[in-house]
Design a protein around this motif. Structure first.
Motif, PDB file in Angstrom:
ATOM      1  N   CYS A 438      46.806  41.990  -2.456  1.00 54.79           N
ATOM      2  CA  CYS A 438      45.680  41.053  -2.545  1.00 54.79           C
ATOM      3  C   CYS A 438      46.149  39.695  -3.074  1.00 54.79           C
ATOM      4  O   CYS A 438      45.661  38.639  -2.632  1.00 54.79           O
ATOM      5  CB  CYS A 438      44.579  41.623  -3.440  1.00 54.79           C
ATOM      6  SG  CYS A 438      43.648  42.980  -2.690  1.00 54.79           S
ATOM      7  N   GLU A 439      47.101  39.723  -3.994  1.00 55.41           N
ATOM      8  CA  GLU A 439      47.691  38.472  -4.471  1.00 55.41           C
ATOM      9  C   GLU A 439      48.414  37.762  -3.331  1.00 55.41           C
ATOM     10  O   GLU A 439      48.405  36.530  -3.244  1.00 55.41           O
ATOM     11  CB  GLU A 439      48.674  38.749  -5.615  1.00 55.41           C
ATOM     12  CG  GLU A 439      48.003  39.179  -6.907  1.00 55.41           C
ATOM     13  CD  GLU A 439      49.007  39.519  -8.000  1.00 55.41           C
ATOM     14  OE1 GLU A 439      48.574  39.617  -9.165  1.00 55.41           O
ATOM     15  OE2 GLU A 439      50.198  39.688  -7.695  1.00 55.41           O
ATOM     16  N   VAL A 442      45.901  35.841  -1.386  1.00 56.84           N
ATOM     17  CA  VAL A 442      45.596  34.590  -2.093  1.00 56.84           C
ATOM     18  C   VAL A 442      46.707  33.569  -1.862  1.00 56.84           C
ATOM     19  O   VAL A 442      46.444  32.389  -1.592  1.00 56.84           O
ATOM     20  CB  VAL A 442      45.396  34.839  -3.606  1.00 56.84           C
ATOM     21  CG1 VAL A 442      45.214  33.514  -4.342  1.00 56.84           C
ATOM     22  CG2 VAL A 442      44.191  35.745  -3.839  1.00 56.84           C
ATOM     23  N   ASP A 443      47.967  34.025  -1.955  1.00 57.77           N
ATOM     24  CA  ASP A 443      49.106  33.134  -1.707  1.00 57.77           C
ATOM     25  C   ASP A 443      49.031  32.536  -0.306  1.00 57.77           C
ATOM     26  O   ASP A 443      49.297  31.343  -0.107  1.00 57.77           O
ATOM     27  CB  ASP A 443      50.427  33.900  -1.854  1.00 57.77           C
ATOM     28  CG  ASP A 443      50.713  34.290  -3.294  1.00 57.77           C
ATOM     29  OD1 ASP A 443      50.098  33.699  -4.202  1.00 57.77           O
ATOM     30  OD2 ASP A 443      51.553  35.188  -3.508  1.00 57.77           O
TER      31      ASP A 443
END
Length: 461
Positions: A438-439, A442-443
């Protein structure tokens, strides 16, 4: 609101479980069919040089001082009648080039390179005095894709294989990964092999002498994850020509098709992006070419041993997945691209890319439901059971699949440990990887760059 969200997560996971169950059944049938054959006989004739296709093996290397020797040594000992090894030193800042010069007695040579693909400047070309088919290109730093394109320009053979600079190849791997290409009369334009975790194995002079299992829980979980991804996912997708990933650690491609597609692109997931572009080219040119996965050829690679390195890797992988999907978004749900547009691209978009978001929502709902109590506890139990089925059960199935077919692990205790750890996946490992993926989303949305390098120890003695 919580009830609606819980039902959405529940039915999404049920749909994914059904799809994975289908892949599991297909994979089991395919693997059993393959391993009922004699292990060696189907490949014996391929040792005849008139029967096989020569291959240029490309090894992009950036700061691979720790592992490059083992990789090249393993390639020099493979059983294949005609091949060349091209190591591309992509402007390393460590002693990668010096190590190669010393270990393989390199001397500079003059050779005209046909620039079919645009790359950074090549500074020098070397050839080994010990091994006449080993070459090293020293070039300005341009990234992995640029290094591979430089290797393609330099290569002399009709097929190219990309190998990571920290990998070790089994001796018969090339005979097996090239067989579908030879048997298909070149209808197969790309073939990929399995990648396994080298941590815990004994590797001497570029050869795996004992297959073992690391004692570190984080590495063990990655072993299970790789088994699940390769033995379940890729076999099932390959069976119906739906494969969108040929691992950059070990994949063979038709050079003319790679050049026709424009070579490797400067993306984080350059290996997947090339495969998607090849599928797109196949459909748009209306040809009947295939991209396949062969489960037995094995490439051993070093896995991250720390949370920090693993987190960087998974964020980068997910960002690369998004880049490949977004660059080819016109293929989403597009009947013009057949099953690739209607099945494979939606699968990677909805399940592989967006799936972690739904999973994370499920974990949050479990916690919230337990706090609220009463009827919500039923939702929490339901979602937890589904997440266990989604995670741990399929991982256990992958371990069993490995034991029934490939049987790389000779120690019973290693298999038992794998099975035990797969039971715990949902409790700690999967939530972590879901969060990191999930990060990565976002990235990707924030257009963050960076490679996130892993500290390598090297896998060979």
């Amino acid at each position: 609101m919580i009830k609606l969200a819980a039902m959405f997560v529940f039915f999404f996971m049920i749909a994914v479980i059904l799809f994975y169950t289908f892949l599991l059944v297909v994979s089991f049938i395919q693997l059993r069919r393959m391993y009922e054959l004699d292990e060696w006989e189907p490949y014996e004739e391929m040792l005849d040089v008139s029967y096989t296709k020569p291959v240029s093996i490309l090894v992009p290397a950036y700061n691979e001082e720790a592992g490059i020797f083992a990789t090249v040594r393993s390639l020099l000992s493979i059983e294949y009648p005609e091949y060349e090894i091209v190591v591309i030193n992509d402007g390393s800042t460590d002693d990668t080039l010096e190590r190669l010069k010393k270990d393989f007695d390199l001397i500079p040579i003059k050779r005209v390179i046909r620039e079919q693909l645009k790359t950074k400047r090549v500074r020098a070309v070397y050839r080994s005095r010990k091994f006449s088919h080993l070459f090293v290109i020293d070039k300005e730093n341009g990234g992995k894709a640029d290094a591979l394109n430089a290797g393609i320009n330099f290569s002399t053979y009709p097929y190219v294989c990309s190998i990571d600079g920290d990998s070790v190849i089994e001796r018969r791997a090339f005979l097996k990964v090239m067989k579908p290409i030879v048997d298909s009369d070149e209808d197969v334009i790309a073939s990929g092999g399995s990648v396994r975790i080298a941590n815990g194995c004994d590797i001497e002079k570029g050869e795996v002498v004992r297959i073992g299992l690391s004692r570190q829980p984080l590495v063990i979980m990655q072993v299970i994850e790789y088994l699940r991804a390769f033995l379940m996912g890729r076999i099932g997708l390959s069976r119906h020509n739906l494969l969108l990933i040929v691992s950059g650690a070990f994949g063979v491609f038709s050079k003319q098709w790679v050049i026709r597609a424009g070579g490797y692109a400067h993306t984080v997931g350059e290996d997947m992006e090339l495969v998607v572009r090849l599928h797109r080219l196949i459909k748009e040119s209306k040809t009947n070419k295939k991209i396949v996965y062969v489960p037995d050829p094995v490439c051993w690679t070093e896995a991250p041993e720390s949370m920090t390195d693993l987190r960087k890797q998974r964020r980068r992988w997910h960002r690369g997945l998004f880049e490949s999907l977004w660059l080819h978004r016109r293929m989403w749900f597009n009947p013009r691209y057949g099953s690739i547009g209607l099945v494979s691209m939606p699968y990677f978009l909805l399940i592989e890319f967006l799936g972690p978001v739904v999973e994370l929502l499920g974990y949050i709902l479990i916690i919230v439901s337990l706090i609220l109590g009463d009827i919500y506890i039923e939702f929490a139990i339901l979602l937890f059971l589904v997440s266990v089925l989604y995670g741990s059960i399929f991982s256990m199935a992958a371990v069993l699949l490995e034991e029934w077919t490939v049987r790389k692990f000779s120690s019973v205790s290693d298999v038992v440990r794998l099975f035990f750890y797969s039971l715990t996946e949902t409790l700690w490992y999967r939530p972590l990887t879901v969060l990191w993926r999930c990060e990565g989303i976002v990235d990707a949305l924030l257009k963050r760059k960076g490679w996130g390098e892993m500290k390598r120890k090297g896998v060979s003695k």
